[in-house]
Design a protein around this motif. Structure first.
Motif, mmCIF file in Angstrom:
data_model
loop_
_atom_site.group_PDB
_atom_site.id
_atom_site.type_symbol
_atom_site.label_atom_id
_atom_site.label_comp_id
_atom_site.label_asym_id
_atom_site.label_seq_id
_atom_site.Cartn_x
_atom_site.Cartn_y
_atom_site.Cartn_z
ATOM 1 N N PRO A 127 55.116 -14.048 7.230
ATOM 2 C CA PRO A 127 53.931 -14.797 6.822
ATOM 3 C C PRO A 127 53.282 -15.514 8.005
ATOM 4 O O PRO A 127 53.970 -16.027 8.884
ATOM 5 N N GLY A 128 51.945 -15.530 7.992
ATOM 6 C CA GLY A 128 51.197 -16.084 9.110
ATOM 7 C C GLY A 128 50.697 -17.491 8.897
ATOM 8 O O GLY A 128 49.841 -17.969 9.653
ATOM 9 N N GLY A 129 51.173 -18.188 7.880
ATOM 10 C CA GLY A 129 50.724 -19.547 7.619
ATOM 11 C C GLY A 129 51.647 -20.246 6.647
ATOM 12 O O GLY A 129 52.520 -19.621 6.029
ATOM 13 N N PRO A 130 51.473 -21.560 6.468
ATOM 14 C CA PRO A 130 52.380 -22.332 5.606
ATOM 15 C C PRO A 130 52.359 -21.894 4.143
ATOM 16 O O PRO A 130 53.374 -21.996 3.459
ATOM 17 N N TYR A 131 51.215 -21.417 3.669
ATOM 18 C CA TYR A 131 51.171 -20.954 2.274
ATOM 19 C C TYR A 131 52.102 -19.766 2.085
ATOM 20 O O TYR A 131 52.943 -19.744 1.175
ATOM 21 N N GLY A 132 51.965 -18.750 2.940
ATOM 22 C CA GLY A 132 52.831 -17.585 2.832
ATOM 23 C C GLY A 132 54.295 -17.927 3.014
ATOM 24 O O GLY A 132 55.171 -17.370 2.338
ATOM 25 N N VAL A 133 54.589 -18.860 3.925
ATOM 26 C CA VAL A 133 55.975 -19.286 4.151
ATOM 27 C C VAL A 133 56.546 -19.928 2.891
ATOM 28 O O VAL A 133 57.676 -19.641 2.468
ATOM 29 N N SER A 134 55.752 -20.805 2.260
ATOM 30 C CA SER A 134 56.238 -21.502 1.067
ATOM 31 C C SER A 134 56.469 -20.527 -0.090
ATOM 32 O O SER A 134 57.425 -20.661 -0.854
ATOM 33 N N LYS A 135 55.615 -19.518 -0.219
ATOM 34 C CA LYS A 135 55.789 -18.532 -1.280
ATOM 35 C C LYS A 135 56.956 -17.591 -0.984
ATOM 36 O O LYS A 135 57.680 -17.187 -1.897
ATOM 37 N N LEU A 136 57.136 -17.232 0.285
ATOM 38 C CA LEU A 136 58.265 -16.379 0.648
ATOM 39 C C LEU A 136 59.589 -17.097 0.381
ATOM 40 O O LEU A 136 60.545 -16.495 -0.120
ATOM 41 N N ALA A 137 59.642 -18.382 0.701
ATOM 42 C CA ALA A 137 60.855 -19.153 0.432
ATOM 43 C C ALA A 137 61.164 -19.160 -1.062
ATOM 44 O O ALA A 137 62.325 -19.057 -1.479
ATOM 45 N N ALA A 138 60.113 -19.267 -1.893
ATOM 46 C CA ALA A 138 60.313 -19.227 -3.338
ATOM 47 C C ALA A 138 60.857 -17.872 -3.778
ATOM 48 O O ALA A 138 61.769 -17.793 -4.613
ATOM 49 N N THR A 139 60.309 -16.805 -3.219
ATOM 50 C CA THR A 139 60.801 -15.468 -3.551
ATOM 51 C C THR A 139 62.278 -15.327 -3.191
ATOM 52 O O THR A 139 63.075 -14.779 -3.973
ATOM 53 N N GLU A 140 62.655 -15.806 -2.015
ATOM 54 C CA GLU A 140 64.058 -15.701 -1.605
ATOM 55 C C GLU A 140 64.969 -16.496 -2.537
ATOM 56 O O GLU A 140 66.098 -16.077 -2.836
ATOM 57 N N LEU A 141 64.494 -17.643 -3.021
ATOM 58 C CA LEU A 141 65.282 -18.420 -3.974
ATOM 59 C C LEU A 141 65.493 -17.632 -5.267
ATOM 60 O O LEU A 141 66.591 -17.615 -5.826
ATOM 61 N N VAL A 142 64.444 -16.978 -5.735
ATOM 62 C CA VAL A 142 64.550 -16.195 -6.971
ATOM 63 C C VAL A 142 65.496 -15.019 -6.780
ATOM 64 O O VAL A 142 66.383 -14.768 -7.611
ATOM 65 N N LEU A 143 65.336 -14.294 -5.670
ATOM 66 C CA LEU A 143 66.162 -13.111 -5.433
ATOM 67 C C LEU A 143 67.631 -13.469 -5.245
ATOM 68 O O LEU A 143 68.522 -12.667 -5.565
ATOM 69 N N GLY A 144 67.880 -14.654 -4.715
ATOM 70 C CA GLY A 144 69.261 -15.070 -4.488
ATOM 71 C C GLY A 144 69.864 -15.875 -5.618
ATOM 72 O O GLY A 144 70.996 -16.358 -5.502
ATOM 73 N N SER A 145 69.137 -16.007 -6.717
ATOM 74 C CA SER A 145 69.580 -16.886 -7.804
ATOM 75 C C SER A 145 70.624 -16.252 -8.719
ATOM 76 O O SER A 145 71.315 -16.957 -9.453
ATOM 77 N N GLY A 146 70.719 -14.918 -8.710
ATOM 78 C CA GLY A 146 71.615 -14.247 -9.637
ATOM 79 C C GLY A 146 71.045 -14.110 -11.036
ATOM 80 O O GLY A 146 71.733 -13.624 -11.943
ATOM 81 N N LEU A 147 69.785 -14.501 -11.224
ATOM 82 C CA LEU A 147 69.147 -14.416 -12.532
ATOM 83 C C LEU A 147 68.587 -13.019 -12.784
ATOM 84 O O LEU A 147 68.413 -12.229 -11.850
#
Length: 319
Positions: A127-147
């Motif tokens: 990601p090239g900016g804080p918005y993309g970084v914040s959304k990518l971090a959310a995606t990683e949380l979801v993918l790593g949640s085991g849900l």
């Protein structure tokens, strides 16, 4: 099927709500920060425990998260896009409801890509900016949640309700003002960026399909075709009936009569516009949407001309 929709009063959330309510098999509950939500709850400041108790009481089969922020500083974006999703994931892990999570991600998570290429889900996100970084971090949380969870990476949404501060919204507003004042030429900056526009109603269809499917991981939602903003401007002029001349300017923002890029500070006025499209994705972005077709049975139905016509209809009402 009981669905809990978070962020139902947002740009995408309104269309997702309409789509889900049209399904007679869906019982919809809206959770959000606004007064119009069925239940008021702020994900950025509320505790996972409180949300868990609500989930256990309502017992949804699916949770759809359309909430988030697209503008603001890094702290605000992190609170509403990352911390909020961490709260949702933790609450779902603690809850006895066993709900499936459909998280709305964005194409900005990928960052800049090679012109002419189509970005698939296995691309390494940069990601090239804080918005993309914040959304990518959310995606990683979801993918790593085991849900039981899927993340829909929505590229550039367009159509009715498009925010006035977005590039297409700014374009429509600049054209509206030109027509209102009888200006025979419109000077615009930043028309070289190419983006994959997808209608918000098609996005809502994708969310509905993802809610009913067993697909997990990341799935791109786009049209599969990059469109130059210059070409979008020409289509908008045609549907608006604007007969004036469109002039593209690439000089310093301070010298431009109308721009469709993001607002810039005084310190930015000394140099040329580098990436006027405010998503940190550079000059090109195009989605590979084969996974959505194969795993969700989804294809976009609404073309860009129809999306732009709806954007213009709303802008024209302000004349």
């Amino acid at each position: 099927m009981r669905v809990l929709l978070i962020g139902a009063n947002g740009y995408l959330g309104r269309f997702v709500a309409d789509r889900l309510l049209a399904d007679p098999a869906v019982q919809l509950t809206a959770l959000g920060r606004g007064d119009d939500a069925d239940v008021r709850f702020d994900l950025a400041s509320g505790s996972p425990g409180a949300l868990t108790r609500f989930l256990d009481a309502v017992h949804p089969g699916v949770v759809v998260n359309c909430a988030g922020a697209t503008r603001g500083g890094a702290r605000e974006l992190t609170r509403h896009n990352t911390v909020a999703v961490a709260t949702v994931c933790e609450a779902l892990r603690r809850s006895r409801c066993g709900a499936r999570l459909v998280q709305i991600g964005c194409g900005a998570e990928y960052g800049p890509s090679q012109p002419g290429s189509s970005t698939a889900e296995d691309a390494v996100p940069r990601p090239g900016g804080p918005y993309g970084v914040s959304k990518l971090a959310a995606t990683e949380l979801v993918l790593g949640s085991g849900l039981d969870a899927v993340v829909l990476r929505v590229f550039s949404p367009a159509g009715p309700g498009t925010p006035a501060g977005s590039p297409l919204g700014r374009l429509a507003e600049a054209m509206r003002r030109a027509m209102q004042s009888g200006d025979g030429e419109l000077k615009l900056a930043g028309l070289g960026a190419q983006r994959d526009f997808v209608d918000v109603r098609d996005v809502a269809r994708a969310v509905h399909a993802a809610s009913l499917s067993a697909a997990q991981g990341v799935i791109n939602i786009g049209s599969g075709r990059a469109v130059r903003l210059r070409d979008a401007a020409a289509v908008l002029a045609r549907v608006a009936g604007y007969g004036g001349a469109l002039h593209e300017l690439d000089g310093p923002p301070g010298q431009l009569r109308a721009t469709i890029g993001p607002p810039r500070s005084e310190s930015d006025h000394a140099g040329p516009v580098t990436f006027p499209y405010p998503d940190g994705c550079g000059s090109w972005q195009q989605a590979d949407v084969r996974t959505a077709r194969d795993r969700l049975g989804w294809r976009p139905r609404i073309n860009l001309e129809e999306s732009l016509a709806d954007i213009w209809m709303e802008a024209a009402c302000r004349i």
